[in-house]
Write a protein that holds these residues in place. Structure first.
Motif, mmCIF file in Angstrom:
data_model
loop_
_atom_site.group_PDB
_atom_site.id
_atom_site.type_symbol
_atom_site.label_atom_id
_atom_site.label_comp_id
_atom_site.label_asym_id
_atom_site.label_seq_id
_atom_site.Cartn_x
_atom_site.Cartn_y
_atom_site.Cartn_z
ATOM 1 N N LEU A 236 0.829 -1.211 0.000
ATOM 2 C CA LEU A 236 0.000 0.000 0.000
ATOM 3 C C LEU A 236 0.863 1.260 0.000
ATOM 4 C CD1 LEU A 236 -2.806 -1.071 2.507
ATOM 5 C CD2 LEU A 236 -2.871 -1.071 0.008
ATOM 6 N N GLN A 237 2.040 1.187 0.606
ATOM 7 C CA GLN A 237 2.973 2.315 0.566
ATOM 8 C C GLN A 237 3.335 2.640 -0.875
ATOM 9 O OE1 GLN A 237 4.315 4.691 2.116
ATOM 10 N NE2 GLN A 237 6.192 5.150 0.974
ATOM 11 N N GLU A 238 3.569 1.614 -1.689
ATOM 12 C CA GLU A 238 3.878 1.857 -3.100
ATOM 13 C C GLU A 238 2.692 2.522 -3.816
ATOM 14 O OE1 GLU A 238 4.875 -0.660 -7.166
ATOM 15 O OE2 GLU A 238 5.776 -1.312 -5.264
ATOM 16 N N LEU A 239 1.483 2.047 -3.521
ATOM 17 C CA LEU A 239 0.302 2.655 -4.144
ATOM 18 C C LEU A 239 0.122 4.106 -3.691
ATOM 19 C CD1 LEU A 239 -2.305 -0.265 -3.952
ATOM 20 C CD2 LEU A 239 -1.298 0.728 -6.019
ATOM 21 N N ALA A 240 0.417 4.366 -2.416
ATOM 22 C CA ALA A 240 0.258 5.727 -1.895
ATOM 23 C C ALA A 240 1.170 6.714 -2.609
ATOM 24 C CB ALA A 240 0.531 5.744 -0.388
ATOM 25 N N THR A 241 2.355 6.250 -3.034
ATOM 26 C CA THR A 241 3.317 7.147 -3.675
ATOM 27 C C THR A 241 3.198 7.163 -5.197
ATOM 28 O OG1 THR A 241 4.971 5.378 -3.676
ATOM 29 C CG2 THR A 241 4.968 6.881 -1.796
ATOM 30 N N THR A 242 2.303 6.329 -5.735
ATOM 31 C CA THR A 242 2.111 6.322 -7.196
ATOM 32 C C THR A 242 0.724 6.828 -7.553
ATOM 33 O OG1 THR A 242 1.539 3.957 -7.079
ATOM 34 C CG2 THR A 242 3.815 4.511 -7.642
ATOM 35 N N GLU A 243 -0.275 5.980 -7.457
ATOM 36 C CA GLU A 243 -1.615 6.410 -7.876
ATOM 37 C C GLU A 243 -2.437 7.033 -6.764
ATOM 38 O OE1 GLU A 243 -3.037 2.656 -9.329
ATOM 39 O OE2 GLU A 243 -4.344 2.402 -7.595
ATOM 40 N N GLY A 244 -2.080 6.793 -5.519
ATOM 41 C CA GLY A 244 -2.796 7.405 -4.407
ATOM 42 C C GLY A 244 -3.645 6.431 -3.611
ATOM 43 N N VAL A 245 -3.778 6.710 -2.321
ATOM 44 C CA VAL A 245 -4.597 5.921 -1.399
ATOM 45 C C VAL A 245 -5.382 6.895 -0.526
ATOM 46 C CG1 VAL A 245 -4.541 4.358 0.600
ATOM 47 C CG2 VAL A 245 -3.021 3.942 -1.346
ATOM 48 N N LEU A 246 -6.639 6.565 -0.273
ATOM 49 C CA LEU A 246 -7.466 7.369 0.626
ATOM 50 C C LEU A 246 -7.661 6.635 1.948
ATOM 51 C CD1 LEU A 246 -10.303 8.731 -1.722
ATOM 52 C CD2 LEU A 246 -8.231 9.913 -0.937
ATOM 53 N N GLY A 247 -7.869 7.395 3.003
ATOM 54 C CA GLY A 247 -8.168 6.828 4.307
ATOM 55 C C GLY A 247 -9.509 7.329 4.804
ATOM 56 N N VAL A 248 -10.367 6.432 5.232
ATOM 57 C CA VAL A 248 -11.622 6.806 5.891
ATOM 58 C C VAL A 248 -11.381 6.735 7.387
ATOM 59 C CG1 VAL A 248 -13.997 6.099 6.365
ATOM 60 C CG2 VAL A 248 -13.144 6.081 4.017
ATOM 61 N N VAL A 249 -11.587 7.843 8.067
ATOM 62 C CA VAL A 249 -11.312 7.925 9.501
ATOM 63 C C VAL A 249 -12.522 7.410 10.272
ATOM 64 C CG1 VAL A 249 -10.667 9.433 11.415
ATOM 65 C CG2 VAL A 249 -9.798 9.904 9.110
ATOM 66 N N PHE A 250 -12.300 6.389 11.075
ATOM 67 C CA PHE A 250 -13.375 5.768 11.838
ATOM 68 C C PHE A 250 -13.354 6.285 13.268
ATOM 69 C CE2 PHE A 250 -14.993 2.028 14.317
ATOM 70 C CZ PHE A 250 -16.305 2.097 13.851
ATOM 71 N N ARG A 251 -14.520 6.702 13.750
ATOM 72 C CA ARG A 251 -14.623 7.241 15.109
ATOM 73 C C ARG A 251 -15.655 6.482 15.940
ATOM 74 N NH1 ARG A 251 -14.004 11.648 11.611
ATOM 75 N NH2 ARG A 251 -12.106 12.885 12.012
ATOM 76 N N GLY A 252 -16.043 5.316 15.450
ATOM 77 C CA GLY A 252 -17.067 4.532 16.132
ATOM 78 C C GLY A 252 -16.492 3.491 17.067
ATOM 79 N N ARG A 253 -17.333 2.488 17.361
ATOM 80 C CA ARG A 253 -16.975 1.429 18.302
ATOM 81 C C ARG A 253 -16.313 0.273 17.560
ATOM 82 N NH1 ARG A 253 -22.942 2.229 20.698
ATOM 83 N NH2 ARG A 253 -23.114 2.912 18.517
ATOM 84 N N ARG A 254 -15.148 -0.127 18.069
ATOM 85 C CA ARG A 254 -14.357 -1.201 17.469
ATOM 86 C C ARG A 254 -13.831 -2.094 18.578
ATOM 87 N NH1 ARG A 254 -8.695 -0.984 17.278
ATOM 88 N NH2 ARG A 254 -7.733 -2.593 15.975
ATOM 89 N N TYR A 255 -13.771 -3.399 18.294
ATOM 90 C CA TYR A 255 -13.339 -4.364 19.296
ATOM 91 C C TYR A 255 -12.220 -5.227 18.707
ATOM 92 C CZ TYR A 255 -18.078 -2.976 20.565
ATOM 93 O OH TYR A 255 -19.214 -2.248 20.823
#
Length: 292
Positions: A236-255
């Motif tokens: 994913l690091q390679e994709l982030a530096t070539t075509e791009g990667v998006l992040g969805v920020v989660f603020r809910g409940r996770r276990y």
């Protein structure tokens, strides 16, 4: 790209060493969270997001996983004969969730290697990777937002969560840039389990990804990284530096059911919120805590 084409891949081939000896013969993903195994929550999350095709990556001694999602005619017949329709519904529910497939990883060589094992099944479809011990509360849906962002942008999408900087070494960490959407960031770099002082931020990758099939080409040539394993984060690091990667920020409940303490917390939290268990459990918890 429609949701119907998207498939889900659930890596569940890890050794579960943090739960030994319980996981000596039982997959950690089959440990019950109240009254369902952890992995069933993950499959249910996929189906709630409109995904009907699920591939589970398993390892040796994990046949219990496939058995759980299979029908059990003898048990179902006995429950029907006794007129226990509620238990019969629960038993049948797991085998009717989705079109579930299984493939073996063979040898645990990292998350990237596990994802690579899904290539023949996924083909050229966009697919979601959902870690089998990472549970997202159904009241705080995350995957639909990630799928929508992938369809809108055409990019790879990862789930991010802000964590205590002292905990960032347990995760992949993301360098990010803000966008016009407060819940979406541009990922400019990724580092697998960095030291606190080396982390680009406290945005941690949690166990949800929506990937394009071109990630397979990158994984095929990705050398072993952290821990001597093939890391999805490195691809994913390679994709982030070539075509791009998006992040969805989660603020809910996770276990996090892959950690012993968090596993116990997940059971207590989920049971406390249930209508059939909460009314009796919550007062008992208050009494118990008062005795400590």
């Amino acid at each position: 790209m429609s949701q119907q084409r998207i498939k889900a891949v659930i890596p569940a081939a890890g050794l579960g060493t943090r739960f030994l000896p319980a996981t000596k013969a039982m997959p950690k993903e089959m440990l019950p969270v109240v009254d369902k195994p952890a992995i069933q929550y993950v499959v249910e999350e996929a189906t709630h997001a409109g995904i009907e095709d699920v591939l589970i990556i398993i390892g040796r001694n994990k046949n219990n996983l496939s058995n759980h999602f299979d029908s059990v005619p003898e048990l179902e017949h006995n429950l029907a004969r006794k007129g226990d329709s509620e238990k019969l519904r629960k038993v049948q529910e797991s085998s009717d969730l989705a079109d579930i497939h299984f493939v073996r990883q063979g040898e645990p060589k990292g998350l990237g290697h596990a994802v690579l094992r899904s290539q023949a099944h996924v083909g050229d479809a966009v697919f979601a990777v959902m870690l089998g011990d990472d549970l997202i509360d159904e009241r705080d849906p995350l995957l639909p937002k990630m799928i929508a962002e992938q369809e809108r942008s055409g990019l790879t999408v990862v789930a991010l969560m802000e964590v205590d900087p002292d905990q960032i070494h347990l995760y992949g960490a993301a360098a990010v840039e803000l966008t016009d959407d407060p819940d979406v960031v541009k990922v400019t770099g990724l580092v697998e389990k960095p030291k606190k002082e080396d982390a680009p931020s406290n945005y941690a990758i949690i166990g949800r990804y929506v990937l394009k099939p071109n990630v397979y080409e990158i994984l095929e040539r990705t050398e072993p990284g952290k821990g001597g394993e093939i890391q999805l984060t490195d691809a994913l690091q390679e994709l982030a530096t070539t075509e791009g990667v998006l992040g969805v920020v989660f603020r809910g409940r996770r276990y996090d059911t892959g950690d012993r303490l968090d596993y116990i917390k997940a059971i207590v939290q989920l049971a406390s919120d249930r209508d059939d268990l909460g009314p009796e459990l919550r007062p008992w918890l208050q009494e118990f805590v008062a005795t400590l």
